[in-house]
Every structure is written in structure tokens, then in C-alpha cells.
Enzyme design. Structure first.
Site, PDB file in Angstrom:
ATOM      1  N   GLY A 149       1.214  -0.753   0.300  1.00 10.39           N
ATOM      2  CA  GLY A 149      -0.165   0.261   0.041  1.00 10.39           C
ATOM      3  C   GLY A 149       0.753   1.042  -0.213  1.00 10.39           C
ATOM      4  O   GLY A 149       1.651   1.252   0.723  1.00 10.39           O
ATOM      5  N   CYS A 150       0.503   2.222  -0.350  1.00 10.38           N
ATOM      6  CA  CYS A 150       1.241   3.305  -0.333  1.00 10.38           C
ATOM      7  C   CYS A 150       1.871   4.018   1.363  1.00 10.38           C
ATOM      8  O   CYS A 150       2.538   4.840   0.970  1.00 10.38           O
ATOM      9  CB  CYS A 150       0.044   4.654  -0.884  1.00 10.38           C
ATOM     10  SG  CYS A 150      -1.922   4.722  -0.477  1.00 10.38           S
TER      11      CYS A 150
END
Lengths: 346, 346, 346, 346
Positions: A149-150
Site C-alpha cells: 500500500g502507499c
């Protein structure tokens, strides 16, 4: 260098899919073969994406219309659950998944946080956690690269070297995160309207954001036991960019200089991760539109602690750029192929 | 209610001064008598402020041109040092100072953080710290109200009741703050250009912002000894608004519910400070352009800790609005006089 | 001054309705009795509007739940068609309608542009076109005030005095308009997402925007025959504000000075419409959040033409503020009651 | 393709210079040899430009320190006057000038609009007007390419083909232009502060912008005599992007379809200029960060007229991108070399 990886992008009607296409278009070793978007199948990319108005691209099709025989790699830009469900049926192409489905090693943890049974737990052993700078050895042989995920990308790039070097405690890791609005995707929610977001800032997912178990999983692997973090993301009125301000506790005798040295050493040869000069604060404008990550460490006023700050573009290093970086290593290409655009500023 | 307080605003060419004038214009008990701005003396306010193009206002004069005989209250919107220097020469008007000059009780601490000797240390005993909700008893008789900085206003409104009730520890108070650009004032710095700020976010003053000693001073008064805080402000691409996300450690046996109860009780009758319903996250859009403050408390994932979040408009409750709120109490007016505008949204 | 007009707001869940409530809250002569929003009936305003989190207000009900016996005036903030349908059933309250339903005098023109039969053509003769500065004589006795669209408000305030004075030709009126995003309402459309709007600008409704017939109708009343205009609106990444740049052809012998004189004379006593000093360009920041309108006239480089520029806040003078201004005159209140807030800047 | 053009960039501390460097960095045929910025000589590019924090680049030097022997091409990104003064002393490198100094063929017109005598009128005959799509024949042999201003680039790309085909009248060309803030450069002016620009829009240079004579000069060359235009630029709160909405009068018997056909034909083989599908409105988000230009033509409601709308990125096609496009043709490289980045969206 003339090898072309033939790719399909599943979910090309989302921001992540579109940014992957943007980067793929100038990648010297990528041929875009198929683009899927079930709800918009039959439309041209130019209809769905105004910035591709002048770019020749394959039309959008349903995922089940794709002829997988001609595909070397598939990028999964679908929502979680839908992604694993579809990808588990594919035979042939190597998989770079940008959803959450293959990030967590444990199917039960996945079910606890995402609210659904894992659609393909049998594939979890085949997936490696694709934080590229920490997966370079595994990627060449990997069947599935699960792109982080970012938020975890930024947090782990900053923290993992400090954990590995035993410089910081595993307790009281406090992460305050700021993100641009593209992280929320292109779905129609009142909260994402311009008028709701502009000229304002607010926290969300306080104490229970789905990126937390992923950060904890990877940190725990480097610690002597389970790590529990504090994590509070905030929505900021900008399109792109992510910045995390992390407070950590120093191990006895350790200093900010030690932390800087560890990060500098760890990333000395990394093409995309950069320790800034002493005292210089990271900003998202240093990385906008690029695959770069910048970070630095500062003295906290509370003795025995340090402040680690890290910035990425959430759609590039935090998503599509890292996915391509992973593809590069999976296919024996230079790590930087197609990813050397300088940031766009202003 | 027909009493008019005749006011002068020193430094009416800055954002703080202008917002004070905006609020004063519809205040039923204020008459604006004089507006000073030495560098722009001789100009009309409409020339300096486009949004006052259609408002009749006194012209800008030099501070030394003001006839103080006719002034009941002076609002100091000057930079630090310049403010105390000028205000120390005045005889007559009561003083509401928005600069940093009278916030710190100790002249040496002031010198350490601001880099200059205090211009009028003899006045410090006459100044009360004008966080209105905690100064209501002192304001009616005060000669000088030192209005808190914008960051301290938010932090202290959230933390003081928790300290008073003995609910949170005094160590490891970690404040992450987000601010709109108006906090940087109207001065010409490259860092404040639209193109440098828009579509980006960055921290500044990391570990050494001048609002820290002020927060520590007020917290320490309620603690058993000196309190040291961690504080990291960030610049966000919006005009106004300030949000602070604060992690605190709970005293043994205390819970998030206890913290919420304490805040709810403390501000039950406060017209401008509001505890949000359980689970609802504060946002700066809830207070834009208004004197309101919203806050809430959340479970942290790390056991034994809580996350306190608070939002204000930095130019109103964080500056000019609170200044007028202080004036109201100093002059025996209703606390809310002239300050009941609802927030502007969108 | 102690008279209270008891009002209901239909459609209080839209931006127009919410801004009407914001203004009504500090209006000395308004009591908010009922707020309707059929789709959100049962919710508190604070749930629908974060900026009213701390304001006591009636809860949202269905329109058919309102007891009209106690209502003096109803503000219609509903979509077109739905508005006239509902309002035509009411007996008792005077009507200030912000929809398009009563703006066009001719039911056929309405049907041509809006695509539906007019729901209540029998009421059209009862409606006056509520551009306040040109309807002051009619409003005291009016049963229905049809508030102009935001674009027509700005265009007509600038052009009507020039038409009345015979200073400009009726052909080739070219209006380029810029609007903030709140004009698009709070409905869920991809085009209104932050990420689609921020950092970009685009035209829409090119050559066929629904505000055109309304402008033409009012201009034609002052001309010797039908007037046809060119009108191109553009969406700009800001919450509020509307600016129109209009090119006109001067009647033989007439000059920019004549146009300025005519506007200055027409609005000399108008509390909300202001001719700026010679050479000063209007900006939306001069009027943000306020009921003011600023305008000016400039030489065009093409001989015999002039450029007229006008700015308003689309939600205030272009919508809710003008609605209240109309109510003030309908009920014999001072025109400025509740509307004297200075603009919010920055 | 392995040829490298060795370039110097004069004025690398401005936005234009920086964007030129950004594009040059990934250009396969450019070697950046020298970067000048007199006021910041001695600094690293990374100190002046945060987004180059991680990019190896030559340090900034004074222009007179550059060894011209090793330079093939010089890009002039200096202010007008300073540019011609310096460039006129160079012997050797071919010149691509982004200032206004070589755009106007007539030194007197230059003096009238820019307020200073032309520093090097003897060079004017050597300069060609570098609107690439209309200069392709001349560029290979040109010593000096004078890159058009950003506004003229958009206006001329849209209008020249219509003039050439005799489809539109030469009178009453009315151009309304919208620009992002980067067009104002990085200089310290109050008008460019975030707080002055955000959440607002305003016109500037009304009736007398310096880009007007340039547009008129190029249009006049295709007309039967001098062309006078109306031009009003507006500042919009975004970093990049430029959109022009132009009203034109059709020659008798001509239609919007004729205009579209002419543009489609003229740019059928142009890699960067695109006629959008019928009815689709141009937006700056279609071209952000790229060298592309999109345009379209629409019916005006006023009979006999059309609306032409065109969008570019002011820093790329309107400045640095077009400069490199010109360099490509001057040096026999493919026109698209280094310029094929897809737009950045969102």
C-alpha cells in the site's frame, strides 16, 4: 534492451490503472496489449481518461475477454477481493498485484481487516511482498509480486533500515500521514468532491486504517516479536503526494546521526530512495509524478527520540511506479527502466 | 449593549490585522478609530486589501500619528519585538496583543527562542495569557491580554482539561500540526508563492518551532514539573485552518471515555469550543472563517494511549477572533459579541 | 427591528440551502422554523453539514411534514421542476424560489431549455424576476420572487444599466464566465471530484448553457427587440466565486468613461454593487462569502468596444444572499439586514 | 540517434529554466553541460530546486563563466532585454531563446511594448518565429529560434490554420485566456503569494498585455492587412495550464464543420497538436506536464460566429517543451525526441 514485456492492466479505469498506463507508455520494454474495466468495457481509454485523448491505446474490454496466451505480465489494479478472485484463475502471466489481496501473509488477518474471506488463500505462499528495495532477491523468481500500500511503502522505506540496524525501539512508533486525494480513487463519494476537500484538512480511519496490519507485519519480521503501531492518516487538498512524520524512540546511546548513517548506507545505491542533506525537510513537491522517495531524520525535542520524515508520490512509488519497478526486476530489466522521469514542479 | 469600544489596530496591513478589521466591522460594540501600518501609511485600506474595496474604513497612518486619547483598546498585530516596543510607550488604552511578546512569562526564555532581548520586561507582570476559556476570571481587570499563538491555542484547548483532570501523562505529548498558508503572513518569501505551496505538503520548524515554549509553559503550570513536548508543524495548501493530532498516554485506569467526559464537562457552557459526537473526526472545514473550535478523542491502537484531535481557523480562534473574544471579556461585553458568524462552507 | 420572519428552507441539504441557513443564522429578523430534505429526512443538519456541527438547528424533515401555518416565507432550494411542483401547492407563505422554475416568463421557452413541461404555468404571472437592484419596486407586493441564476445575476448587474442608458449595442454581447465548483452542487458526479477539478480548468455548456435564455430575456426587455448573446462558462478550481468578462460594442460616440459613469450613477446608493476605481480589475477574492458585487469597465484594444468585468460570490449574491436581500424587501426590512458580513480573505 | 546536443541553459533558476532541465534530463540526445543563474551562482541546482534534490546536475554558474567552445545550443530563459544583451555576444552555439526579445520583427514595436530599446536589433533578421508547427522548414537552418510566448502559442495554433484557409474574418477576434500561476514566474510579488491566489480568480493586463503584438504580428502575416485583437488573460489558482476561448466570425457560407476540417487537416500529422472529437471540450488536465495541445470548435449562439477553444501546458508547449521541439528540428533529430511523456493526471 529490445525485449518487450507484453502486459495487461486489469482495472484501467481507476487512477492507479491510469497512472500505470502513463508510465508504461514511455517504458522502452513494455507493450500494452490489453486494458480491462468491466463497467466501462467497450469504451475507448480516451473517453474515460481525458489526458489520453491523443494517445493510441487498446480499447477497454471485460477481463474475461482477454487472450492470456499473449500476455507476459498482468498488473492487477482492481479492488481487493475482486483482484484475487480474478487473478487466481489465470495461468501463464506473472502477476503484479496492486490490491491488498496478497500483502498479508495470514488469511485470517486479512479477513479481520478487510471483512471478507480471502478468495485465494492457496496463492499466498506464492506471493512476495513487493517493497522493491527489500525484495530485489526474490522478485526475479516470483510468480506474484504483492505491491505494498502507499502508506506502508513510505513507512517501511523509512523504518526498516532502522529496525535492521537495531537503532530504534519497537514500541511507540507513531506515524502521522498526509495524503493527496487521488489515494481515495475515482469512486463517487461525497467526501471526495472538490468542494468537500478544497481549503480543508481532516483525519480519517483514525486508529483503524487497513494499511496498519501491513506495516506491522513487515516491521514485526525485523523485530523480536509483534510490533504495534500508531497510525493516523489525514486527507490534504492536493491531487498527489504522501508525507509521513514518524516519531521513534532511540535505542540507548544511539543518535540521529546514527539513524541518518544507517539510511544513507542502506540506500547508497538505490536509484529511487534518497536521504536528504542534514537538516533539509522532505516535501511532496520533491517527488511529484516520479518514482522517487525522499527522507530525513531530525532531533525530537523530547530526549531519546527522533523524528523521521518521508515523502513519496502515492500513485507512483506508492503504487504504479513501484509495480513497474517490480516488473523490471521480475523480468531481468534494469530497475530504473521507464521510471527516470524527473518530478513535475511546479 | 449600546456601548462602543473605540479601537485602534496596529499593523492593519497584515492578515491578522485585516481579519481583525473584518470581524470588527460587524461587531455591535466596536468603533474602528485608527488603523496603522507604517510602511503603507497614507494608503487607503481598499488599496492594501481588495476585499475591503467597498467598505468605508479609516485610512492607514503611522502608529505615532494616532491620537491615543480617543482609544479604549489597542490591538497589536505587529511582529514580535516591534510590538512590545511600541505598546510599552502607550498610556491609556487597554492592550490586546497578538504578537509573541507578552506570551512567555520569562524574559530569558523569550530571548532564547526569539533571539532578541525583551523590549519591555517590566510589563510582563501586567500581562495575562489570553487563552480566553482559561482566562475569563482575569480578563476583566487585565491591562494586557497576550493572545496565544495559533498552534498553542488549539493544543492547549485540547490538553489543559486533560491535565487539570489528571487523566494523561506529562511525558511523550506528541503534537503533529497542519496549517493553512495564511499563518505565514503576507511577507514576500519564495516559500509562500502559490507555485511553491500548491499541490504539495511539507514540515517546517521541525523540533524547534517558536510556539513550543508557550505550549510547554502553560502545560507545566498544570503539571508537577516542567513538561517537554514534541511538536511538528506542516504547511498545507489551503488559505486557513489548523488541525492538530496529538497522542497522549493515559494515566493508569483511565480511558478515552474519561477524556471525552472531561472535555465535554469543561466546555459544556463554552460558546466556541465543541466536543464532537463520539467517533466523529474534526475537520478544518467545520470552523472555516469562524471563532469555533472542534475536538474529539479516539482510541490509539497502541494500548494505554489516546489520540486527541482539534481544529480551529488559525486567523480567527487562533488569532483575531480570540483577540476580540478577549476584548469582550475585558470590557464586560457578552463573550460572543460580534463572533457568531457560522463557518463558511464550502 | 424586532419583527421576525419565520422561514422554511426546502432543500437544505444542498450548498444553496446550507448557505442560506448560514446567513439566516445571524440575520436579526429571521427565525428558522423548518428545514426539509426528502432524501435525508430524519437526520440532523450537523450530520449532513460538518460546519453546523456546533449550531442548534431544526432537524431535516420531509417537505410534506412541514406545518405551513407557522411559516411566513419559504425559500425554495430544490432542483427545477421539483421546486415549482411543490411550491404550487402551498397556500400562505410568500415564496422566494432559487430554482429556475419562475425565472423565465414564457412556459414554452422554459420547456425548450429545461426539457420538461412547466409544472405550474399558472403561477408565472405572480412571479417577479428577483434581481434585487432592479426589482425593488415590485418586491414589497410580490407573492413569488424568482431569484436569478448566478451567471445572470453578474451579467445583468453589469449590462442592464448600460442597456438602459443606450450606451452599448445589443449585438455581439460576448460573455466569458468563470465559476467555482460549488455552482455544480453537491451531487455525485465524477466531474466534480477533487482530483478531476484541481489543477485544471475547462469550459462546459459551450453555446447552450441554461442561464442563457434568462440573460437574453432580461436584456431584451431593455432593447428594441430580441437580444442573442454568446456565453461560455468555465469551471475553475476554487470553491466559490464567479467572474464574467464581457465584451460590448459602444454606441457611436460613447466611451468607456460614459459606461463607468452610468454604472457609478446607477449603483451610487446600492449597498452591495460597487464600481471599482478606474483601472482596478475585479477579483472574486474581493467578494468571497459576501453579498457584494464588484465591477469595472476597460478599453478594449479593438476600437469601438469595451470590456466589462464583474465578480460575485456565486452562492451569496448569486444565490442565497440575493434571496435574503429579496426577502428583506418583501417584508419591509432594511435591504442589508443580515447581509453585511465583510468578505473572507484570505 | 546517438548524437548528443550539448546544451547550456541561461537562467536555470526560473520555472522555465527548471522545466527545460526536467525535460532535458530524459531526452536521449541532450547532454546538459552548463546551467547559469547569476544571482544564485555557486549554488547546486538541488538547493534552488527541491524536486532536483536527487538528480545529478551541473552546478549553477554565472553566464560569463561558461566555456562556449563546448556548447552546441544555448537555451535563453532570461528576462527580456537581459536575454538579447547576453545572446548577442555569443559566437558559436545556436540559440533557442524563450524570452520576448526576438519574437517581434520590428524593433520599434518591441520598444513600444517593452519599454526599452532593443539591445540587438542587428540580430532580428537572423531570428525565426519558432512556433514549431509553422516553422519546420526554417528551423534546420536557423541560427536563432525565438520561441513564442505561451499565450501566442495557444492562440496561433488555433487561429493560423483558420486564417490560412480563409475561413474566419480578421476583425473582432476576441481571446479570453486563463493561465496557471507558474506563468508569473518565481519572482517575489505579493500578487503571487498562495493566499492571494488560492480560492480566487482575476483578470490582469486587461487590454494591454505584452503578448498581444506578437499574436497580431503573426496573424497579420496571413491576412490582407493589420489585425487587431481583443485579449484578456485571467489568473487561475493552479500551477500549470493555459486555456483560451476565442470567438471568431465565420466568412460567408462557412461553418463550424469547415473550421474543424481545416484544423484536422492541418494537424493530421502533427505529433503534439490534436483536434478533439466533435463536441468534446478541451481541458488543461488533458495536457498537464506534456507538450501536447488540444483544441476544438463549437457553434456560437450568435449566428455567423464560432467558438474556438485550445489548451496547452504553459511551461511545456507554451515554453520549454516547444523550445526543445525547436531544438530537435534545428539539429535534425526526430521532432518528438524527449517529448513523449503522457500528461500527468490527476
Amino acid at each position: 534492451m529490445s525485449q518487450k514485456v507484453r502486459i495487461a492492466v486489469l482495472g484501467a479505469s481507476g487512477y492507479t490503472g491510469a497512472d500505470l498506463v502513463r508510465l508504461a507508455l514511455t517504458h522502452p520494454n513494455i507493450e500494452i496489449v490489453a486494458l480491462s474495466a468491466n463497467a466501462k468495457a467497450g469504451q475507448a481509454m480516451a473517453d474515460v481518461w481525458p489526458h489520453f485523448a491523443h494517445v493510441p491505446l487498446p480499447g477497454l474490454v471485460r477481463a474475461d475477454e482477454i487472450d492470456w496466451a499473449g500476455i507476459d505480465a498482468v498488473f492487477g489494479c482492481l479492488p481487493h477481493a475482486a483482484s484475487a478472485e480474478l487473478l487466481s484463475t489465470l495461468i501463464g502471466p506473472r502477476i503484479i498485484d496492486l490490491s491488498a489481496d496478497f500483502r498479508l501473509n495470514d488469511a485470517q488477518t486479512y479477513a479481520d481487516w478487510y471483512g471478507n474471506e480471502h478468495p485465494a488463500p492457496e496463492l499466498l505462499p506464492d506471493a512476495i511482498y513487493g517493497l522493491t528495495e527489500f525484495a530485489a532477491d526474490l522478485l526475479p523468481a516470483a510468480r506474484i509480486a504483492a505491491c505494498p500500500g502507499c502508506y506502508p511503502t513510505a513507512a517501511l522505506l523509512a523504518l526498516l533500515p532502522l529496525f535492521e540496524a537495531g537503532l530504534v525501539g519497537h514500541e511507540r512508533i507513531t506515524i502521522n500521514a498526509l495524503s493527496g486525494v487521488s489515494g481515495a480513487g475515482r469512486s463517487l463519494k461525497e467526501a471526495n468532491l472538490f468542494t468537500e476537500v478544497a481549503e480543508a484538512v481532516h483525519p480519517y480511519g483514525i486508529g483503524r486504517h487497513r494499511h496498519m496490519p501491513e506495516i506491522e507485519q513487515e516491521l514485526s519480521k525485523r523485530a523480536n516479536g509483534p510490533v504495534t503501531i500508531s497510525f493516523t492518516p489525514h486527507l490534504v487538498p492536493m491531487n498527489r503526494g504522501e508525507l509521513e512524520t514518524i516519531t521513534v524512540e532511540l535505542m540507548p546511546g544511539k543518535t540521529v546521526a546514527d539513524l541518518r548513517a544507517a539510511l544513507g548506507h542502506r540506500y547508497a545505491a538505490a536509484p529511487f530512495v534518497h536521504l536528504l542533506p542534514e537538516g533539509k525537510g522532505p516535501s511532496t513537491r520533491m517527488v511529484r509524478g516520479s518514482n522517487h522517495c525522499v527522507m530525513n531524520v531530525f532531533e525530537d525535542r523530547i530526549p531519546g527520540r527522533a523524528i523521521v520524515i518521508v515523502a513519496i508520490d502515492n500513485l507512483v512509488k506508492g503504487s504504479s511506479g513501484q509495480a513497474i519497478q517490480n516488473m523490471n526486476l521480475m523480468f531481468g530489466l534494469p530497475e530504473t527502466a521507464g521510471l527516470l522521469q524527473a518530478p513535475l514542479f511546479p
